[in-house]
Design a protein around this motif. Structure first.
Motif, PDB file in Angstrom:
ATOM      1  N   VAL A  43       0.840  -1.192   0.000  1.00 22.24           N
ATOM      2  CA  VAL A  43       0.000   0.000   0.000  1.00 22.24           C
ATOM      3  C   VAL A  43       0.880   1.248   0.000  1.00 22.24           C
ATOM      4  CG1 VAL A  43      -1.816  -1.225   1.252  1.00 22.24           C
ATOM      5  CG2 VAL A  43      -0.159   0.175   2.526  1.00 22.24           C
ATOM      6  N   ALA A  44       0.235   2.400  -0.165  1.00 25.65           N
ATOM      7  CA  ALA A  44       0.927   3.687  -0.110  1.00 25.65           C
ATOM      8  C   ALA A  44       0.458   4.455   1.119  1.00 25.65           C
ATOM      9  CB  ALA A  44       0.645   4.500  -1.370  1.00 25.65           C
ATOM     10  N   LEU A  45       1.397   5.022   1.847  1.00 23.67           N
ATOM     11  CA  LEU A  45       1.100   5.811   3.035  1.00 23.67           C
ATOM     12  C   LEU A  45       1.231   7.290   2.694  1.00 23.67           C
ATOM     13  CD1 LEU A  45       3.206   3.753   5.610  1.00 23.67           C
ATOM     14  CD2 LEU A  45       0.735   3.604   5.233  1.00 23.67           C
ATOM     15  N   HIS A  46       0.227   8.060   3.082  1.00 21.97           N
ATOM     16  CA  HIS A  46       0.215   9.497   2.808  1.00 21.97           C
ATOM     17  C   HIS A  46       0.843  10.240   3.982  1.00 21.97           C
ATOM     18  CE1 HIS A  46      -2.020  13.495   2.807  1.00 21.97           C
ATOM     19  NE2 HIS A  46      -1.289  13.525   1.719  1.00 21.97           N
ATOM     20  N   VAL A  47       1.806  11.131   3.689  1.00 23.51           N
ATOM     21  CA  VAL A  47       2.466  11.890   4.743  1.00 23.51           C
ATOM     22  C   VAL A  47       2.700  13.322   4.278  1.00 23.51           C
ATOM     23  CG1 VAL A  47       4.726  11.044   3.998  1.00 23.51           C
ATOM     24  CG2 VAL A  47       4.479  12.033   6.266  1.00 23.51           C
ATOM     25  N   ILE A  48       2.308  14.268   5.121  1.00 19.69           N
ATOM     26  CA  ILE A  48       2.571  15.685   4.874  1.00 19.69           C
ATOM     27  C   ILE A  48       3.950  16.001   5.439  1.00 19.69           C
ATOM     28  CG2 ILE A  48       1.806  18.038   5.355  1.00 19.69           C
ATOM     29  CD1 ILE A  48      -1.040  16.872   5.686  1.00 19.69           C
ATOM     30  N   ASP A  49       4.798  16.609   4.641  1.00 18.86           N
ATOM     31  CA  ASP A  49       6.199  16.862   4.997  1.00 18.86           C
ATOM     32  C   ASP A  49       6.457  18.355   4.866  1.00 18.86           C
ATOM     33  OD1 ASP A  49       8.952  17.028   5.197  1.00 18.86           O
ATOM     34  OD2 ASP A  49       9.368  15.379   3.823  1.00 18.86           O
ATOM     35  N   ARG A  50       6.659  19.033   6.024  1.00 18.92           N
ATOM     36  CA  ARG A  50       6.831  20.483   6.001  1.00 18.92           C
ATOM     37  C   ARG A  50       7.972  20.925   6.914  1.00 18.92           C
ATOM     38  NH1 ARG A  50       0.645  23.038   5.849  1.00 18.92           N
ATOM     39  NH2 ARG A  50       0.022  21.952   3.931  1.00 18.92           N
ATOM     40  N   GLY A  51       8.704  21.935   6.465  1.00 20.19           N
ATOM     41  CA  GLY A  51       9.744  22.529   7.275  1.00 20.19           C
ATOM     42  C   GLY A  51      11.094  21.859   7.119  1.00 20.19           C
ATOM     43  N   ASP A  52      12.085  22.457   7.779  1.00 18.56           N
ATOM     44  CA  ASP A  52      13.447  21.934   7.756  1.00 18.56           C
ATOM     45  C   ASP A  52      14.013  21.980   9.169  1.00 18.56           C
ATOM     46  OD1 ASP A  52      14.033  21.526   4.828  1.00 18.56           O
ATOM     47  OD2 ASP A  52      13.507  23.658   4.778  1.00 18.56           O
TER      48      ASP A  52
END
Length: 323
Positions: A43-52
């Motif tokens: 399956v594919a997992l959805h992840v929001i990726d923000r910032g450093d």
């Protein structure tokens, strides 16, 4: 007569299926995925990726999705030296669901897969409610990936009798649940909105919370069934997991609302503090309920930042001048 009744039932069910399909398509247009996808099993997992900066993973609770944290902690931490990884748990939002995806071990493994793909150092793990149980399992099964844990009104222990709504029991039941869940779009959205006062009590619910969080994503039939399976199977999962809390080896800060009407803090946060006293700091919030990440977003965000920087956090840091 029996044939006529069966025909009516089948027509109603068919109508519900068509209606739920239209509902799902409409909701997904309003609330599209906001992140990227990471492969896990098939399956594919959805992840929001923000910032450093130093990585922080935020795991949402039951009946929710990753957008929950975009309303509160993400704005507080925006611009700080942290990288926020905010996934949809397996089967929620836009994440796929592997077989036996209700198991805490599987959910923790899914989160670990995201960390291995996205983070190059141990991470601060934030977990709300059901997400708190997943966060703890991640710390237990994959300690090399975890720097520290922040829990928000977490469910941590077998709570005894009750605690599972009738509609979740039906939705989680094979075959019958498939049919039952087709009716979720018809009644679920209104029920969710009328229950917000209890969810946030004694604190007020934020304005337009349900719409901004995308709560209607829950009432797509497959998501509704998966959420039900999570909830129905949780108590048995925790009965086994709680035996391992003595293995916790990283700092854990627990924010617990004294007015929580969704779960009883004395059965969860207090027991976790008892089971791992050397590592667990319990912060009691007298004026909060089950959603402290909203009313105490500033306090919680500052705690996350300190842990991300590797700073030590003590119970005395949260004591008021009057004790």
């Amino acid at each position: 007569m029996k044939l006529a009744c069966l025909s009516v039932v089948l027509l109603i069910a068919l109508g519900a299926c068509v209606s739920s399909k239209n509902f799902s398509e409409r909701v997904e247009q309003i609330y599209p995925p906001l992140g990227e996808f990471v492969s896990y099993k098939d399956v594919a997992l959805h992840v929001i990726d923000r910032g450093d900066g130093s990585p922080v993973m935020m795991i949402h609770g039951a009946s929710a999705n990753a957008r929950e944290y975009l309303l509160t902690l993400e704005p507080e931490l925006s611009g700080e030296m942290v990288r926020l990884l905010i996934p949809d748990r397996p089967g929620h939002g836009y994440s796929g669901r592997p077989d036996e995806g209700f198991e805490l071990g599987i959910q923790a493994e899914a989160m670990a897969t995201i960390l291995k793909a996205k983070a190059e150092e141990p991470v601060v793990i934030v977990g709300h409610s059901f997400g708190g149980a997943v966060a703890l399992r991640l710390a237990l099964d994959h300690p090399e990936l975890v720097k520290s844990v922040v829990l928000l009104a977490p469910v941590t222990h077998d709570w005894g009798d009750g605690g599972v709504a009738w509609y979740n029991r039906i939705a989680a039941f094979p075959l019958v649940g498939n049919v039952f869940s087709q009716f979720a779009p018809s009644v679920g959205p209104d029920m969710a909105r009328t229950s917000l006062d209890r969810l946030f009590s004694p604190a007020p619910a934020p304005e337009n919370y349900a719409d901004r969080m995308g709560v209607d994503l829950l009432f797509r039939p497959p998501t509704f069934r998966r959420n039900a399976a999570d909830v129905v199977n949780l108590k048995q999962q925790l009965a086994e997991q709680q035996k391992r809390y003595g293995e916790i080896s990283v700092p854990v800060v627990v924010f617990s609302g004294a007015g929580d009407t969704v779960l009883k803090p004395k059965l969860h946060s207090a027991k976790l503090r008892r089971d791992a006293p050397e590592h667990v700091i319990l912060v009691k919030l007298a004026d909060e309920g089950h959603m402290p990440q909203h009313g105490k977003a500033g306090l919680i965000s500052q705690t996350i930042l300190r842990l991300a920087k590797g700073e030590s956090v003590q119970e005395a840091d949260f004591e008021t001048p009057n004790g």
